[in-house]
Design an enzyme around this catalytic site. Structure first.
Site, PDB file in Angstrom:
ATOM      1  N   CYS A 114       0.811  -1.218   0.000  1.00 43.17           N
ATOM      2  CA  CYS A 114       0.000   0.000   0.000  1.00 43.17           C
ATOM      3  C   CYS A 114       0.847   1.271   0.000  1.00 43.17           C
ATOM      4  O   CYS A 114       0.371   2.328  -0.403  1.00 43.17           O
ATOM      5  CB  CYS A 114      -0.943   0.001   1.198  1.00 43.17           C
ATOM      6  SG  CYS A 114      -2.071  -1.413   1.218  1.00 43.17           S
ATOM      7  N   HIS A 250      -3.638   7.214   1.955  1.00 45.05           N
ATOM      8  CA  HIS A 250      -3.992   5.862   1.536  1.00 45.05           C
ATOM      9  C   HIS A 250      -5.402   5.571   2.034  1.00 45.05           C
ATOM     10  O   HIS A 250      -5.734   5.812   3.196  1.00 45.05           O
ATOM     11  CB  HIS A 250      -2.992   4.869   2.132  1.00 45.05           C
ATOM     12  CG  HIS A 250      -3.395   3.444   1.966  1.00 45.05           C
ATOM     13  ND1 HIS A 250      -3.800   2.924   0.759  1.00 45.05           N
ATOM     14  CD2 HIS A 250      -3.454   2.427   2.860  1.00 45.05           C
ATOM     15  CE1 HIS A 250      -4.088   1.638   0.919  1.00 45.05           C
ATOM     16  NE2 HIS A 250      -3.894   1.320   2.181  1.00 45.05           N
ATOM     17  N   ASN A 280     -10.146  -0.224  -0.550  1.00 48.51           N
ATOM     18  CA  ASN A 280      -8.680  -0.149  -0.467  1.00 48.51           C
ATOM     19  C   ASN A 280      -8.098  -0.716  -1.759  1.00 48.51           C
ATOM     20  O   ASN A 280      -8.178  -1.914  -2.009  1.00 48.51           O
ATOM     21  CB  ASN A 280      -8.202  -0.953   0.751  1.00 48.51           C
ATOM     22  CG  ASN A 280      -6.706  -0.877   0.960  1.00 48.51           C
ATOM     23  OD1 ASN A 280      -5.951  -0.483   0.077  1.00 48.51           O
ATOM     24  ND2 ASN A 280      -6.259  -1.292   2.143  1.00 48.51           N
TER      25      ASN A 280
END
Length: 323
Positions: A114, A250, A280
């Site tokens: 990520c 994020h 996500n």
């Protein structure tokens, strides 16, 4: 004069298939209320069989090039962040290069899950400021739906597929506070591998594997690490939280976004939130959120941005950018 990497274009790409929580609940033991309450997620996009990390990355790159008014042939560096490459090798960046019909340029992948896009930004920024390259495509792209355990409701509801890209250009600047990447800060701590990982790999199981996560522990580390690295990067740039126009984080969990903002005394309205629409998307989430806010007019030229992310490894990082 100082060479600085300036964002001159942004782009993104999402698979056409948009899956709501209600639709997901028909296949998984979950509910819209359960997902929204714990994560803030309402929708995610899922790639079709003929869509890959590479094709989504190329689509996002084309949008970024159009935004920048730059031809693909003018790109001499491609850095692609992904944890879900099209193949073990070669790098998916070379597939993007071919899809964009670029005859020759440096092209490689970065793997930091990520945080991958932040890692890719620092790598590309360093190469541009060294004077080795003039224009770079920096991409975050994922097809996380391919590595999810669809029987694990604690993880499969959290992720989606997509891609985001920026065009960076090396420009001379006489103004210390002028446009461009002002500071970056990265971290990694491999002791936390078992908190967020994929249980496969070529040299271990000879399989792709599935994503595994200890959500409660990841949440705790994320809030602390992200607030810390944002403060570090702002300090490196000689700035403070009150100078920030927008945080582009994020997009993992709405509660993480809220808690991180509170730790820095930043108002919630300064945080770009797209997790409700995209879930996500790992390395794609920061550039996806950035492009969304640029295109809807919230982020404008001259705004001070902080980009931040944390992912498996653990890895985490932040970048301070004058857009």
């Amino acid at each position: 004069m100082t060479l600085r990497s300036v964002i001159i274009g942004t782009g993104s790409a999402l698979p056409p298939r948009r899956v709501s929580n209600a639709e997901l609940a028909q296949e998984v033991d979950t509910s819209d209320e359960w997902i929204v309450e714990r994560t803030g997620i309402r929708f995610r996009h899922i790639a079709a069989p003929d869509e890959t990390t590479g094709t989504l990355a190329a689509e996002a790159s084309k949008a970024a090039l159009a935004s920048a008014g730059v031809a693909a042939a003018d790109i001499d560096l491609i850095v692609l962040a992904t944890a879900t490459p099209d193949q073990t090798f070669p790098a998916t960046a070379t597939k993007v290069q071919a899809l964009l019909a670029i005859d020759d340029c440096v092209a490689f992948d970065v793997a930091a899950v990520c945080s991958g896009f932040l890692y890719a930004v620092q790598v590309a920024d360093s190469m541009l400021r060294a004077g080795v390259h003039k224009r770079a495509l920096v991409i975050g792209a994922e097809t996380f739906s391919r590595i999810l355990d669809w029987e694990d409701r604690a993880t499969c509801v959290l992720f989606g597929d997509g891609a985001g890209a920026i065009v960076l250009e090396a420009q001379d600047s006489a103004d210390e506070g002028g446009r461009g990447i002002l500071a970056t800060k990265l971290h990694a701590d491999g002791r936390y591998n078992d908190m967020l990982y994929v249980d496969g790999g070529p040299s271990t199981t000879q399989t792709v594997g599935k994503l595994r996560m200890k959500g409660r522990e990841v949440f705790r580390h994320a809030v602390v690490n992200l607030a810390s690295v944002m403060s570090e990067s702002l300090a490196l740039a000689g700035l403070k939280p009150s100078d920030v126009d927008w945080v582009v984080p994020h997009q993992a969990n709405a509660r993480i976004l809220d808690a991180t903002a509170r730790k820095l005394d930043l108002p919630a309205e300064k945080v770009i939130v797209t997790v409700d629409q995209h879930a996500n998307t790992s390395a794609a989430s920061v550039p996806l959120a950035l492009d969304t806010a640029v295109r809807d007019g919230r982020i404008r030229q001259g705004d001070l941005l902080v980009l931040e992310a944390m992912g498996g490894g653990f890895t985490w990082g932040a970048a301070v950018v004058r857009f």
